[in-house]
Design an enzyme around this catalytic site. Structure first.
Site, mmCIF file in Angstrom:
data_model
loop_
_atom_site.group_PDB
_atom_site.id
_atom_site.type_symbol
_atom_site.label_atom_id
_atom_site.label_comp_id
_atom_site.label_asym_id
_atom_site.label_seq_id
_atom_site.Cartn_x
_atom_site.Cartn_y
_atom_site.Cartn_z
ATOM 1 N N GLN A 246 -8.610 88.174 111.977
ATOM 2 C CA GLN A 246 -7.667 87.424 110.745
ATOM 3 C C GLN A 246 -6.576 86.961 111.347
ATOM 4 O O GLN A 246 -5.918 87.577 112.580
ATOM 5 C CB GLN A 246 -7.410 88.484 109.857
ATOM 6 C CG GLN A 246 -8.475 88.830 108.909
ATOM 7 C CD GLN A 246 -9.212 87.812 108.191
ATOM 8 O OE1 GLN A 246 -8.714 86.702 107.923
ATOM 9 N NE2 GLN A 246 -10.268 88.173 107.616
ATOM 10 N N CYS A 367 -13.409 81.624 104.025
ATOM 11 C CA CYS A 367 -12.378 80.914 104.622
ATOM 12 C C CYS A 367 -12.500 79.314 104.270
ATOM 13 O O CYS A 367 -11.800 78.439 104.861
ATOM 14 C CB CYS A 367 -12.199 80.781 106.225
ATOM 15 S SG CYS A 367 -13.810 80.686 106.965
#
Length: 416
Positions: A246, A367
Site C-alpha cells: 500500500q 483501487c
C-alpha cells in the site's frame, strides 16, 4: 493552435473540460469556471495561462507541480478537492445503476508516500533522473518529492541518481523503486536485465555506500544487508523484493481498520488477493484466516510473519491465480466472510463465484471505482446488499481513489 476557452467541469482524471465546435478539450491543472489560454493538440491542450482564476484555486506547494505528472490536484482548495473526489465514486456507481450512499472521503495520506519510483533515462546521452511529465516520456528532474515520507523525499532522488550513475554504461532506461521500511531503504531496479558476477559485486559495494537494507534487480536480490521489515498490525513482515505494498502506512491502517471492523464477528475469513498479509495479519487477531495470493513469495513472507508473531489465530496460505482459478462456491461456503483486494483489473471471476455462494459478508477493497462497481453489481445481482461505500484518499493530490464496500447477503432474496 493558441486559443482562449472556459472550463465547464473537471473529469475523473482531474483534467478540466472545455467544449468547442469540434468536441471536448481536456486541459490539465484548471478549475470549473476559469477562463484560460491553451495551446491545443487535438482533444488535449497545454495550459499557457489562467486568465480568470476560480476562487477555489490555491497555490501549489510543490515547485515541480507545473511540469511533473506525479500530482494533478495541488491547485484545488481542500473542500473542492474532497467534493470532486467523492463525486468520482458517486458518479461511477450511478453509471453502474447502483444506488448506495457514498460516505465522506477518508484522508489516508498520513506522513506521505512510503514508496517512490524514479525513472533514469538517457535521451541526449546525458543522464536524467526524476518523474515523467504529463502525457509524456520526458523526465522532470527533481531533488525532492514533498508528498513522500520525510525520510524518503530527499533521499530517494539521491539514491536513484547514484544507482543510475553506477549502471549508466549500457544507457538502458531504468525504473528505480525505493521503499522506506522500518529498517532502511529497500530498492528494486527494473530495466537493466541480467548481471555478470563482477557487476553484482560492485552493486553490493554501492549498497553498502548508500546504506541500503536491500538491493535487487527485477526482484532478484543482489544483497540484503538487513531484512527490510514492514509492520502489519503486530507482525513484522519482509515482503518479496519489488512486491505490492500500500502506498502509505496510514492508507494501509485505514483500509485494514475498515476490513477488520466489518469482519469482527466472523469466525473464518478468506483473504483473497492477500499480498504479504496487511489484512490477514490483522484479521487473525480475532478470526482464523485463509490467505490466497498468486505470488508464492508473498505467501511465504506472510506465513513466516504469522509464525513469528505470538497470539494470532491460525493463518493458512495458498498460492493460486484467482483470475484463472477463483475459489469455487463449495470452497467459499466454508467461510463467514470474504475479503477481496484485487489489482486494478478487479475480481470479476471471483465475484461470479461469490454471487452463487452462501457467504454472509463480502468486504471489497479496490483501487479502481469502475471495476469496484462492476464487481459489486455482480454480487448485488446474486443477492448481496451494498451496505456501506467508503472512499479512501490514499493517493492524495492525484485522481486515484481507494474504495471499500461492505456487502451482506440478503438471506430472504437468496432463498427465493
Amino acid at each position: 493552435m493558441v486559443e482562449q476557452v472556459t472550463i465547464t467541469r473537471i473529469g475523473a482524471k482531474a483534467d478540466g473540460i472545455a467544449e468547442s465546435a469540434s468536441g471536448s478539450i481536456f486541459v490539465p491543472k484548471v478549475l470549473p469556471g476559469e477562463t484560460v489560454t491553451i495551446e491545443r493538440d487535438g482533444s488535449h491542450a497545454r495550459l499557457v495561462s489562467v486568465d480568470s482564476p476560480s476562487p477555489e484555486r490555491e497555490t501549489p506547494f510543490c515547485p515541480y507541480f507545473d511540469a511533473c505528472g506525479g500530482c494533478a490536484t495541488q491547485h484545488m482548495m481542500h473542500g473542492f478537492y474532497r467534493a470532486w473526489k467523492q463525486e468520482i465514486l458517486a458518479n461511477t456507481l450511478r453509471q453502474a445503476r447502483i444506488e448506495a450512499p457514498v460516505e465522506p472521503l477518508v484522508d489516508a495520506h498520513g506522513e506521505g508516500r512510503r514508496r517512490l519510483t524514479l525513472h533514469v533515462r538517457f535521451p541526449d546521452r546525458a543522464m536524467h533522473v526524476g518523474f515523467m511529465a504529463p502525457r509524456s516520456h520526458q523526465i522532470v528532474e527533481i531533488a525532492s518529492c514533498p508528498v513522500a515520507e520525510p525520510g524518503l523525499k530527499d533521499r530517494a532522488p539521491m539514491i536513484a541518481r547514484a544507482i543510475g550513475e553506477h549502471l549508466k554504461g549500457p544507457r538502458k532506461p531504468l525504473d528505480i523503486q525505493i521503499t522506506q521500511t522500518q529498517t532502511g531503504f529497500d530498492v528494486d531496479v527494473r530495466g537493466h536485465g541480467p548481471m555478470k558476477d563482477a557487476e553484482r559485486l560492485s552493486l553490493i559495494d554501492l549498497a553498502n555506500t548508500l546504506d541500503l537494507s536491500r538491493l535487487s534487480i527485477h526482484g532478484d536480490v543482489i544483497v540484503e544487508r538487513c531484512p527490510p521489515a514492514i509492520l502489519m498490525g503486530r507482525a513484522s513482515v519482509v515482503p518479496p523484493a519489488g512486491s505490492f505494498l500500500q502506498a502509505t502506512q496510514r492508507g494501509e491502517e485505514v483500509l485494514s481498520g475498515l476490513v477488520t471492523q466489518a469482519c469482527v464477528k466472523a469466525r473464518r475469513v478468506a483473504d483473497l488477493f492477500a499480498g504479504s498479509g496487511p489484512f490477514s495479519l490483522r484479521l487473525a487477531e480475532t478470526s482464523e484466516v485463509h490467505a490466497v495470493e498468486f505470488d508464492k513469495g508473498s505467501m511465504t513472507a506472510l506465513d513466516k510473519a504469522f509464525r513469528a508473531t505470538p497470539g494470532l489465530r491460525r493463518i493458512t496460505t495458498e498460492a493460486r491465480d484467482l483470475f484463472r482459478r477463483p475459489l469455487l462456491t463449495p470452497e467459499l461456503n466454508a467461510f463467514d466472510a470474504v475479503v477481496l483486494d484485487p489489482p486494478r483489473a478487479g475480481a470479476e471471476a471471483q465475484a461470479k463465484q461469490l454471487a452463487t455462494s452462501k457467504v454472509p459478508l463480502v468486504v471489497s477493497v479496490s483501487c479502481d471505482p469502475a471495476t469496484f462497481a462492476r464487481d459489486a453489481a455482480i454480487l448485488m445481482a446474486g443477492g448481496y446488499r451494498l451496505e456501506r461505500v467508503i472512499p479512501v484518499d490514499q493517493f492524495k493530490h492525484s485522481p486515484h481513489l481507494e474504495v471499500v464496500g461492505i456487502l451482506r447477503r440478503d438471506v430472504a432474496k437468496k432463498r427465493r
